[in-house]
Design an enzyme around this catalytic site. Sequence first.
Site, PDB file in Angstrom:
ATOM      1  N   HIS A   5      75.041  65.871  -3.464  1.00 17.64           N
ATOM      2  CA  HIS A   5      75.810  66.840  -2.685  1.00 17.64           C
ATOM      3  C   HIS A   5      75.545  66.654  -1.203  1.00 17.64           C
ATOM      4  O   HIS A   5      74.597  66.000  -0.805  1.00 17.64           O
ATOM      5  CB  HIS A   5      75.486  68.288  -3.098  1.00 17.64           C
ATOM      6  N   GLU A 117      67.771  64.563   1.561  1.00 13.49           N
ATOM      7  CA  GLU A 117      66.993  65.263   0.542  1.00 13.49           C
ATOM      8  C   GLU A 117      66.890  64.360  -0.683  1.00 13.49           C
ATOM      9  O   GLU A 117      67.892  63.867  -1.191  1.00 13.49           O
ATOM     10  CB  GLU A 117      67.671  66.571   0.140  1.00 13.49           C
TER      11      GLU A 117
END
Length: 124
Positions: A5, A117
């Site tokens: 994402h 991330e």
Amino acid sequence: MDILHTCLNVADADRSVEWYTENLDFEESWGFETPDGETVNRYVADGNGVELQLSDTEGETPSDEGDLWDHLAVKVEDVDAAFEEIDHHGVVEEPGDQPAAGARTAFVKDPDGHVIELIEPLED
């Protein structure tokens, strides 16, 4: 590695979810709040399953000066190993479990300072 994402900082998560679902035919997929309750994270997915994380932090309003975009999330087999092996250009957050998100994560910077991330799903 798979892109999972992209996180966008938003002023109002409800408004953003409504916009993406009504205007771009995304579907709301899931969400969670941080343990302190200050940040609400809501996810919307396109027809291929690619998600946007819409992150609404109390007292913060994103501006046009570069804080609208937050991070790119990448799935890895082992967060700790990836964290040690990647030639990163800064540590944002060392590896740690995020039970509310069902993942172990770490955050590093790429050569241009973009936050990446690293995500390893926690076993159920």
